[in-house]
Scaffold this motif. Structure first.
Motif, PDB file in Angstrom:
ATOM      1  N   LEU A  49       0.734  -1.253  -0.102  1.00  0.00           N
ATOM      2  CA  LEU A  49      -0.060  -0.061   0.013  1.00  0.00           C
ATOM      3  C   LEU A  49       0.748   1.206  -0.010  1.00  0.00           C
ATOM      4  O   LEU A  49       1.902   1.255   0.522  1.00  0.00           O
ATOM      5  N   THR A  50       0.548   2.218  -0.716  1.00  0.00           N
ATOM      6  CA  THR A  50       1.007   3.667  -0.608  1.00  0.00           C
ATOM      7  C   THR A  50       0.644   4.156   0.572  1.00  0.00           C
ATOM      8  O   THR A  50      -0.504   3.771   1.472  1.00  0.00           O
TER       9      THR A  50
ATOM     10  N   GLU B 131      -2.849   5.640   0.399  1.00  0.00           N
ATOM     11  CA  GLU B 131      -3.884   4.588   0.676  1.00  0.00           C
ATOM     12  C   GLU B 131      -4.035   4.198   2.045  1.00  0.00           C
ATOM     13  O   GLU B 131      -5.253   3.939   2.601  1.00  0.00           O
TER      14      GLU B 131
ATOM     15  N   SER C 242      -7.507   4.666   4.495  1.00  0.00           N
ATOM     16  CA  SER C 242      -8.254   3.446   4.934  1.00  0.00           C
ATOM     17  C   SER C 242      -9.182   3.806   5.771  1.00  0.00           C
ATOM     18  O   SER C 242      -8.949   4.741   6.858  1.00  0.00           O
TER      19      SER C 242
END
Length: 284
Positions: free
Chosen positions: A163-164, A167, A171
């Motif tokens: 995941l970046t 991101e 979340s």
């Protein structure tokens, strides 16, 4: 000599006939028993007669830091509670945050792994004892399909998503806590093999006049200090990373069952392939 060759060929054909009609079903029954045990590890509320899945508490720990301590409560494929204490490195201030009581966090990796086990079970139960395999190719096709599902199940547990940082920031996990997480903290939770991992990222804002060369970080399972990203109108940098984890024994069991099942499938494929000259051109 021709008589000897004919006898050997007849014996080989008879052995293959036994393999196709008896041994294959014995292996399929064995696989079903193993995968039934694996699927029991993923039991969910309402999925059987056992009643609701029990809650399990796991204490988070790390050999490298005592900055983060806490307890995660797992219920099937969901985190039903997280209680975390974070000691801030700069001023030793203690932060405490926990899940809101009305919230649960689904662990997609566990859910996906369970679904792949169910698919493998479905493939096997469609070929019960009454089913007659006619060719070796048919057995290989079934084994390939079962192995694909088992490999996907294993990979979901052994390969966390990359995941970046944006991101992770976007979340829904960040909105699960009460009190709300400070704006300079990010949290990520994932499964890695038989471990449930919690990562806390501490951030600081880069000043507009900063001389640092801003390069947004790409996707990663675990980001390092110095990783940069843009969020809203701010440019941020990771200053500290705290990773803690706990072992989930039943995930370890499931991974062992996956490995044993894959080995059984491959062994059956190898046995069938030895007789490929017999089944490549006619059924038994």
């Amino acid at each position: 000599m021709p008589v000897v060759l004919a006898t050997r060929e007849a014996e080989a054909e008879e052995e293959f006939r036994w393999l196709l009609h008896d041994e294959v079903h014995a292996v399929l029954r064995q696989l079903q028993d193993i995968l039934k045990e694996a699927s029991l590890r993923f039991t969910l509320p309402g999925s059987g007669t056992e009643g609701p899945t029990k809650q399990e508490n796991f204490i988070l720990g790390s050999c490298g830091t005592d900055q983060v301590k806490g307890v995660l409560t797992l219920q099937g494929d969901a985190l039903s509670q997280a209680d975390v204490n974070l000691k801030m490195p700069r001023n030793n201030q203690l932060l405490h945050f926990a899940f809101r009581e009305d919230k649960q966090w689904k662990l997609q990796q566990i859910q996906d792994a369970r679904n792949h086990v169910s698919q493998a079970m479905y493939l096997l139960t469609n070929r019960d004892n009454s089913y007659q395999f006619k060719t070796g190719a048919e057995v290989l096709k079934l084994m390939d399909a079962v192995m694909l599902q088992l490999t996907r199940a294993r990979n979901r547990l052994t390969t966390p998503a990359t995941l970046t940082l944006p991101e992770i920031a976007a979340s829904g996990l960040t909105r699960m806590f009460a009190p709300a997480l400070p704006s300079d903290l990010l949290v990520n939770v994932y499964i890695n093999l038989n471990k449930l991992c919690l990562t806390v990222y501490q951030l600081h804002a880069l000043q507009p006049n900063s001389t640092k060369n801003f390069r947004p970080a790409g996707g990663a399972v675990l980001h390092s200090p110095g990783a940069m990203f843009e969020w809203g109108s701010q440019r941020l940098e990771v200053s500290h990373v705290h990773k803690v984890e706990c072992v989930i024994p039943w995930l370890n069991d499931a991974l062992v069952y996956f490995t044993v099942s894959l080995q059984l499938c491959q062994q059956l494929k190898d046995k069938i392939s030895v007789f490929s000259s017999y089944w490549s051109y006619r059924p038994f």
